[in-house]
Design a protein around this motif. Structure first.
Motif, mmCIF file in Angstrom:
data_model
loop_
_atom_site.group_PDB
_atom_site.id
_atom_site.type_symbol
_atom_site.label_atom_id
_atom_site.label_comp_id
_atom_site.label_asym_id
_atom_site.label_seq_id
_atom_site.Cartn_x
_atom_site.Cartn_y
_atom_site.Cartn_z
ATOM 1 N N ALA A 102 0.845 -1.197 0.000
ATOM 2 C CA ALA A 102 0.000 0.000 0.000
ATOM 3 C C ALA A 102 0.879 1.243 0.000
ATOM 4 C CB ALA A 102 -0.903 -0.005 1.227
ATOM 5 N N PRO A 103 0.526 2.239 -0.801
ATOM 6 C CA PRO A 103 1.388 3.422 -0.909
ATOM 7 C C PRO A 103 1.418 4.242 0.369
ATOM 8 C CG PRO A 103 -0.674 3.776 -2.080
ATOM 9 C CD PRO A 103 -0.669 2.346 -1.663
ATOM 10 N N ARG A 104 2.575 4.860 0.607
ATOM 11 C CA ARG A 104 2.745 5.829 1.692
ATOM 12 C C ARG A 104 3.014 7.175 1.021
ATOM 13 N NH1 ARG A 104 2.029 1.293 3.710
ATOM 14 N NH2 ARG A 104 2.699 0.704 5.828
ATOM 15 N N ARG A 105 1.956 7.766 0.493
ATOM 16 C CA ARG A 105 2.132 8.954 -0.360
ATOM 17 C C ARG A 105 2.699 10.143 0.422
ATOM 18 N NH1 ARG A 105 -2.904 6.753 -2.246
ATOM 19 N NH2 ARG A 105 -2.599 5.789 -4.306
ATOM 20 N N ASP A 106 2.362 10.243 1.713
ATOM 21 C CA ASP A 106 2.923 11.351 2.505
ATOM 22 C C ASP A 106 4.435 11.216 2.613
ATOM 23 O OD1 ASP A 106 2.747 9.071 4.097
ATOM 24 O OD2 ASP A 106 2.095 10.148 5.899
ATOM 25 N N ARG A 107 4.899 10.005 2.826
ATOM 26 C CA ARG A 107 6.343 9.787 2.920
ATOM 27 C C ARG A 107 7.025 9.983 1.564
ATOM 28 N NH1 ARG A 107 9.799 4.579 5.258
ATOM 29 N NH2 ARG A 107 11.826 5.621 5.009
ATOM 30 N N ASP A 108 6.391 9.503 0.497
ATOM 31 C CA ASP A 108 6.956 9.699 -0.846
ATOM 32 C C ASP A 108 7.171 11.184 -1.130
ATOM 33 O OD1 ASP A 108 6.772 6.960 -1.220
ATOM 34 O OD2 ASP A 108 5.038 7.055 -2.560
ATOM 35 N N ALA A 109 6.150 11.995 -0.866
ATOM 36 C CA ALA A 109 6.235 13.431 -1.157
ATOM 37 C C ALA A 109 7.301 14.103 -0.297
ATOM 38 C CB ALA A 109 4.876 14.086 -0.936
ATOM 39 N N TRP A 110 7.372 13.716 0.968
ATOM 40 C CA TRP A 110 8.328 14.296 1.907
ATOM 41 C C TRP A 110 9.765 13.981 1.478
ATOM 42 C CZ3 TRP A 110 9.543 17.776 5.137
ATOM 43 C CH2 TRP A 110 10.397 17.585 6.229
ATOM 44 N N GLU A 111 10.034 12.720 1.171
ATOM 45 C CA GLU A 111 11.393 12.321 0.819
ATOM 46 C C GLU A 111 11.793 12.831 -0.561
ATOM 47 O OE1 GLU A 111 11.756 8.426 3.704
ATOM 48 O OE2 GLU A 111 11.500 8.096 1.554
ATOM 49 N N ASP A 112 10.856 12.920 -1.478
ATOM 50 C CA ASP A 112 11.131 13.520 -2.790
ATOM 51 C C ASP A 112 11.562 14.971 -2.605
ATOM 52 O OD1 ASP A 112 10.770 14.896 -5.336
ATOM 53 O OD2 ASP A 112 9.703 13.123 -6.018
ATOM 54 N N ALA A 113 10.832 15.715 -1.766
ATOM 55 C CA ALA A 113 11.172 17.123 -1.532
ATOM 56 C C ALA A 113 12.532 17.254 -0.864
ATOM 57 C CB ALA A 113 10.091 17.780 -0.669
ATOM 58 N N LEU A 114 12.828 16.384 0.103
ATOM 59 C CA LEU A 114 14.117 16.440 0.787
ATOM 60 C C LEU A 114 15.270 16.115 -0.165
ATOM 61 C CD1 LEU A 114 13.314 14.711 4.204
ATOM 62 C CD2 LEU A 114 13.730 17.154 3.807
ATOM 63 N N LEU A 115 15.111 15.088 -0.978
ATOM 64 C CA LEU A 115 16.170 14.723 -1.918
ATOM 65 C C LEU A 115 16.392 15.822 -2.942
ATOM 66 C CD1 LEU A 115 15.399 10.945 -2.436
ATOM 67 C CD2 LEU A 115 17.596 11.893 -1.691
ATOM 68 N N THR A 116 15.311 16.397 -3.451
ATOM 69 C CA THR A 116 15.432 17.478 -4.425
ATOM 70 C C THR A 116 16.182 18.664 -3.832
ATOM 71 O OG1 THR A 116 13.389 16.801 -5.540
ATOM 72 C CG2 THR A 116 14.145 19.050 -5.911
ATOM 73 N N ALA A 118 18.221 18.561 -1.205
ATOM 74 C CA ALA A 118 19.588 18.149 -0.883
ATOM 75 C C ALA A 118 20.481 18.226 -2.115
ATOM 76 C CB ALA A 118 19.590 16.731 -0.317
ATOM 77 N N ILE A 119 19.961 17.783 -3.246
ATOM 78 C CA ILE A 119 20.735 17.850 -4.491
ATOM 79 C C ILE A 119 20.999 19.308 -4.868
ATOM 80 C CG2 ILE A 119 20.636 17.364 -6.968
ATOM 81 C CD1 ILE A 119 19.013 14.801 -6.158
ATOM 82 N N GLU A 120 19.982 20.125 -4.740
ATOM 83 C CA GLU A 120 20.113 21.554 -5.053
ATOM 84 C C GLU A 120 21.185 22.213 -4.186
ATOM 85 O OE1 GLU A 120 17.153 24.639 -3.501
ATOM 86 O OE2 GLU A 120 16.474 24.347 -5.560
ATOM 87 N N ALA A 121 21.250 21.835 -2.911
ATOM 88 C CA ALA A 121 22.193 22.431 -1.962
ATOM 89 C C ALA A 121 23.528 21.683 -1.909
ATOM 90 C CB ALA A 121 21.580 22.459 -0.570
ATOM 91 N N GLU A 122 23.641 20.592 -2.669
ATOM 92 C CA GLU A 122 24.825 19.721 -2.615
ATOM 93 C C GLU A 122 25.095 19.233 -1.197
ATOM 94 O OE1 GLU A 122 28.176 21.420 -4.645
ATOM 95 O OE2 GLU A 122 27.203 21.252 -6.608
ATOM 96 N N LEU A 123 23.999 18.962 -0.468
ATOM 97 C CA LEU A 123 24.094 18.411 0.879
ATOM 98 C C LEU A 123 24.416 16.921 0.769
ATOM 99 C CD1 LEU A 123 23.341 19.296 3.944
ATOM 100 C CD2 LEU A 123 21.328 17.861 3.549
ATOM 101 N N PRO A 124 25.426 16.418 1.457
ATOM 102 C CA PRO A 124 25.747 14.992 1.376
ATOM 103 C C PRO A 124 24.563 14.125 1.798
ATOM 104 C CG PRO A 124 27.540 16.196 2.411
ATOM 105 C CD PRO A 124 26.393 17.159 2.299
ATOM 106 N N PHE A 125 24.297 13.072 1.022
ATOM 107 C CA PHE A 125 23.179 12.202 1.367
ATOM 108 C C PHE A 125 23.487 10.751 1.044
ATOM 109 C CE2 PHE A 125 22.219 13.503 -3.021
ATOM 110 C CZ PHE A 125 21.889 12.293 -3.620
ATOM 111 N N LEU A 126 22.789 9.871 1.774
ATOM 112 C CA LEU A 126 22.870 8.424 1.586
ATOM 113 C C LEU A 126 21.456 7.875 1.562
ATOM 114 C CD1 LEU A 126 24.407 5.673 1.583
ATOM 115 C CD2 LEU A 126 24.394 5.807 4.094
ATOM 116 N N GLY A 127 21.101 7.180 0.494
ATOM 117 C CA GLY A 127 19.810 6.502 0.410
ATOM 118 C C GLY A 127 19.999 5.026 0.700
ATOM 119 N N ILE A 128 19.153 4.463 1.558
ATOM 120 C CA ILE A 128 19.267 3.061 1.946
ATOM 121 C C ILE A 128 18.008 2.315 1.530
ATOM 122 C CG2 ILE A 128 19.422 1.465 3.896
ATOM 123 C CD1 ILE A 128 21.119 3.545 5.338
ATOM 124 N N CYS A 129 18.152 1.293 0.704
ATOM 125 C CA CYS A 129 17.074 0.430 0.220
ATOM 126 C C CYS A 129 15.970 1.277 -0.436
ATOM 127 C CB CYS A 129 16.542 -0.455 1.335
ATOM 128 S SG CYS A 129 15.595 -1.867 0.714
#
Length: 260
Positions: A102-116, A118-129
């Protein structure tokens, strides 16, 4: 007096420790007499960051916008997008497979915004699974919704709460290899994913695979430190190299931001 001395001695270490935000689940949870929706994250993620010298801040799903994501990340030195539920296949233009959760659309939107952000700011990030899968989807890639349809076995997720064990080949010259200190033809990893990266998003490079060709790591070439792995490094308490690499990159990012 002794307590004050100890606190003063610890201050320089604490002052230099980078702050790492880690995304969390939002699930129904029971504690005592309560059965309520709650932010949830296995402690192994916290231990992995603190073992590597970082400070953890939890980032539960919440209403997302580019502005909110930028504001949150402005207080952090690094980001981990943790594992968890399947990404909504509507995000990459597919109908759900019968085995897709079942989708977790709130989490999808939140993490998409954070990753976007982070990339814009060149903030170091690690995605797991799921975090690696979310990175691919956020940048325009797709997923294999049920990996056993492709590989013919349940080896990547043997059973409920049972991690698969496998080895992956890490590409020489990759940031992942540099973070681990070496390329490896047989890096042992813990696996727990029934989905996998399929069509690769623009800008991502594959840096590790299993013997049957399943993508297990990618990195984003356009940022100083942006790695996604489909295995679960937090489960390996004897090997904190990925987290140490993230913490070091976060420390460098913090220093440059202060000096700017």
């Amino acid at each position: 007096m002794g307590g004050g001395t100890d606190a003063a001695a610890a201050t320089p270490v604490a002052a230099s420790a980078p702050v790492i935000g880690v995304t969390t689940y939002l699930e129904q949870a029971q504690t005592g007499v309560w059965d309520v929706p709650a932010s949830f994250l296995p402690k192994v993620y916290l231990d992995a960051v603190t073992d590597a010298g970082g400070i953890v801040v939890l980032l539960p799903p919440q209403p997302a916008s580019p502005e909110i994501a930028r504001r949150v990340l402005s207080t952090l030195d690094g980001l981990i997008v943790s594992g968890g539920a399947d990404v909504d296949p509507a995000r990459y233009g597919q109908a759900p497979h019968p085995r897709t959760g079942a989708p977790r659309r709130d989490r999808d939107a939140w993490e998409d915004a954070l990753l976007t952000a982070a990339i814009e700011a060149e903030l170091p990030f690690l995605g797991i699974c799921r975090g690696a899968q979310m990175l691919n989807v956020a940048l325009g890639g797709t997923l294999v919704q049920h990996l056993p349809d492709v590989v013919g076995s349940e080896a990547y997720q043997p059973g409920p709460a049972v991690f698969g064990e496998a080895t992956v080949a890490v590409d020489a010259g990759s940031r992942l290899a540099a973070t681990l200190g070496e390329a490896s033809e047989a890096l042992p990893v813990h696996l727990y994913h029934h989905q996998a990266l399929d069509e690769l998003a623009p800008g991502l490079t594959v840096t590790a695979r299993t013997g049957d060709g399943v993508i297990e790591a990618v990195e984003l070439d356009a940022v100083p430190f942006g790695i996604g792995v489909q295995w679960h490094p937090e489960e390996n308490t004897a090997d904190r190299r990925l987290f140490a690499g993230l913490v070091e990159a976060a420390r460098d990012h913090r220093t440059k931001r202060i000096e700017a």
